[in-house]
Design a protein around this motif. Structure first.
Motif, short mmCIF file in Angstrom:
data_model
loop_
_atom_site.label_atom_id
_atom_site.label_comp_id
_atom_site.label_asym_id
_atom_site.label_seq_id
_atom_site.Cartn_x
_atom_site.Cartn_y
_atom_site.Cartn_z
N LEU A 85 0.83 -1.21 0.00
CA LEU A 85 0.00 0.00 0.00
C LEU A 85 0.86 1.26 0.00
CD1 LEU A 85 -2.86 -0.90 2.49
CD2 LEU A 85 -3.01 -0.69 0.01
N GLU A 86 0.44 2.22 -0.79
CA GLU A 86 1.05 3.55 -0.85
C GLU A 86 -0.08 4.52 -1.17
OE1 GLU A 86 4.48 3.99 -3.47
OE2 GLU A 86 4.70 1.82 -3.50
N PRO A 87 0.14 5.81 -0.99
CA PRO A 87 -0.87 6.78 -1.43
C PRO A 87 -1.10 6.66 -2.94
CG PRO A 87 0.79 7.82 -0.04
CD PRO A 87 1.28 6.43 -0.34
N VAL A 88 -2.31 6.99 -3.37
CA VAL A 88 -2.64 6.91 -4.79
C VAL A 88 -3.01 8.28 -5.33
CG1 VAL A 88 -3.41 4.51 -4.73
CG2 VAL A 88 -5.05 6.32 -4.31
N ARG A 89 -2.76 8.47 -6.62
CA ARG A 89 -3.16 9.72 -7.28
C ARG A 89 -3.72 9.38 -8.65
NH1 ARG A 89 2.45 12.37 -9.62
NH2 ARG A 89 3.06 10.47 -10.70
N ALA A 90 -4.70 10.16 -9.04
CA ALA A 90 -5.32 9.98 -10.35
C ALA A 90 -4.41 10.58 -11.43
CB ALA A 90 -6.68 10.64 -10.39
N VAL A 91 -4.31 9.89 -12.55
CA VAL A 91 -3.58 10.39 -13.71
C VAL A 91 -4.46 10.17 -14.94
CG1 VAL A 91 -1.28 10.02 -12.70
CG2 VAL A 91 -2.35 8.19 -14.03
N ASP A 92 -4.15 10.85 -16.01
CA ASP A 92 -4.93 10.68 -17.23
C ASP A 92 -4.76 9.28 -17.81
OD1 ASP A 92 -5.99 13.24 -17.16
OD2 ASP A 92 -4.36 14.08 -18.36
N ARG A 93 -3.51 8.81 -17.79
CA ARG A 93 -3.20 7.48 -18.34
C ARG A 93 -2.08 6.87 -17.52
NH1 ARG A 93 -5.41 6.77 -23.46
NH2 ARG A 93 -4.04 5.06 -23.95
N THR A 94 -2.11 5.56 -17.36
CA THR A 94 -0.99 4.86 -16.74
C THR A 94 -0.21 4.16 -17.84
OG1 THR A 94 -2.09 2.72 -16.42
CG2 THR A 94 -2.40 4.40 -14.69
N VAL A 95 0.94 3.64 -17.48
CA VAL A 95 1.79 2.96 -18.46
C VAL A 95 1.16 1.67 -18.96
CG1 VAL A 95 3.94 3.94 -17.59
CG2 VAL A 95 3.12 1.79 -16.65
N VAL A 96 0.14 1.15 -18.30
CA VAL A 96 -0.47 -0.10 -18.75
C VAL A 96 -1.77 0.12 -19.52
CG1 VAL A 96 0.62 -1.40 -16.88
CG2 VAL A 96 -1.72 -0.58 -16.60
N ASP A 97 -2.18 1.36 -19.71
CA ASP A 97 -3.42 1.60 -20.46
C ASP A 97 -3.32 1.10 -21.90
OD1 ASP A 97 -4.27 2.77 -18.12
OD2 ASP A 97 -4.79 4.70 -19.03
N GLU A 98 -2.19 1.32 -22.54
CA GLU A 98 -2.05 0.88 -23.95
C GLU A 98 -2.20 -0.63 -24.10
OE1 GLU A 98 -2.13 2.60 -26.78
OE2 GLU A 98 -2.43 4.35 -25.52
N PRO A 99 -1.52 -1.46 -23.27
CA PRO A 99 -1.75 -2.90 -23.40
C PRO A 99 -3.21 -3.30 -23.15
CG PRO A 99 0.25 -2.49 -22.15
CD PRO A 99 -0.42 -1.16 -22.36
N VAL A 100 -3.88 -2.62 -22.22
CA VAL A 100 -5.29 -2.93 -21.97
C VAL A 100 -6.13 -2.59 -23.20
CG1 VAL A 100 -7.34 -2.36 -20.59
CG2 VAL A 100 -5.12 -2.68 -19.46
N LEU A 101 -5.90 -1.44 -23.79
CA LEU A 101 -6.64 -1.06 -24.99
C LEU A 101 -6.37 -2.03 -26.14
CD1 LEU A 101 -6.21 2.81 -24.79
CD2 LEU A 101 -8.31 1.50 -24.38
N ALA A 102 -5.11 -2.47 -26.27
CA ALA A 102 -4.78 -3.45 -27.31
C ALA A 102 -5.51 -4.77 -27.05
CB ALA A 102 -3.26 -3.66 -27.36
N TYR A 103 -5.55 -5.19 -25.80
CA TYR A 103 -6.29 -6.41 -25.44
C TYR A 103 -7.77 -6.26 -25.84
CZ TYR A 103 -8.97 -9.58 -22.47
OH TYR A 103 -9.88 -10.50 -22.02
N LEU A 104 -8.36 -5.14 -25.48
CA LEU A 104 -9.77 -4.91 -25.79
C LEU A 104 -10.01 -4.86 -27.30
CD1 LEU A 104 -10.58 -2.26 -23.05
CD2 LEU A 104 -11.36 -4.65 -23.10
N ASP A 105 -8.99 -4.43 -28.06
CA ASP A 105 -9.09 -4.38 -29.52
C ASP A 105 -8.81 -5.72 -30.19
OD1 ASP A 105 -9.89 -1.74 -29.67
OD2 ASP A 105 -7.86 -0.97 -29.98
N GLY A 106 -8.50 -6.76 -29.39
CA GLY A 106 -8.33 -8.09 -29.96
C GLY A 106 -6.96 -8.70 -29.83
N ASP A 107 -5.95 -7.95 -29.39
CA ASP A 107 -4.62 -8.52 -29.16
C ASP A 107 -4.62 -9.13 -27.76
OD1 ASP A 107 -1.99 -9.20 -28.77
OD2 ASP A 107 -1.18 -7.21 -29.23
#
Length: 164
Positions: free
Chosen positions: A45-67
């Motif tokens: 556990l550590e403090p959390v902060r909201a960001v526009d994108r994380t470094v793993v958003d692209e792989p998630v989007l690729a997964y959702l697109d079929g990769d």
């Protein structure tokens, strides 16, 4: 400090919490960061902060697109007091898209064929949904069983991965 972002998916919002090193500590089909953080072991556990994108958003989007393998290389940091659960989570990451297994088979893959309840507990306590794919574990009769983020989400993920 941990970063988190939430993205829209075909089955609702998906939030991911990552370390500065880019390892997933928590993820799930929710906007409730507190709920996700309640799944993380206290040593991570550590403090959390909201960001526009994380470094793993692209792989998630690729997964959702079929990769379907785009998320496989994303590092995950999970911790628990039990060695079996840590091992089971590592084994779970090896379950391939489109090839779900039963809780009994998962227990066997995890090295303890009689530990079906422990295997189910590893699924239930998994803080890193999608990246540690507990949705790929089914009841012995082939039915869905449970899923923290709802059976509709689990069903969609399995259909997405099977190409239906």
């Amino acid at each position: 400090m941990l970063d988190y972002s939430t993205m829209d998916t075909p089955v609702g919002p998906f939030t991911v919490v990552v370390s500065r090193a880019g390892a997933v500590r928590a993820a799930g089909f929710t906007t409730e960061v507190r709920e996700l953080m309640s799944l993380v072991h206290p040593v991570l556990l550590e403090p959390v902060r909201a960001v526009d994108r994380t470094v793993v958003d692209e792989p998630v989007l690729a997964y959702l697109d079929g990769d379907l393998t785009a998320i496989d290389a994303v590092p995950v940091e999970q911790h628990t007091a039990g060695e079996f659960m840590r091992h089971a989570w590592r084994v779970m990451r090896g379950i391939k898209p489109g090839a779900p297994v039963t809780y009994t088979a998962f227990a066997g893959l995890s090295g303890r064929p009689a530990a079906v309840r422990a295997a189910a507990a590893a699924c239930a306590r998994n803080p890193a949904a999608l990246f540690t794919p507990c949705h790929r574990v089914l009841r012995t009769d082939g039915s869905l069983g449970g899923y923290r983020w709802g059976l509709g989400v689990k069903e969609w993920l399995l259909r997405h991965e099977s190409g239906d």
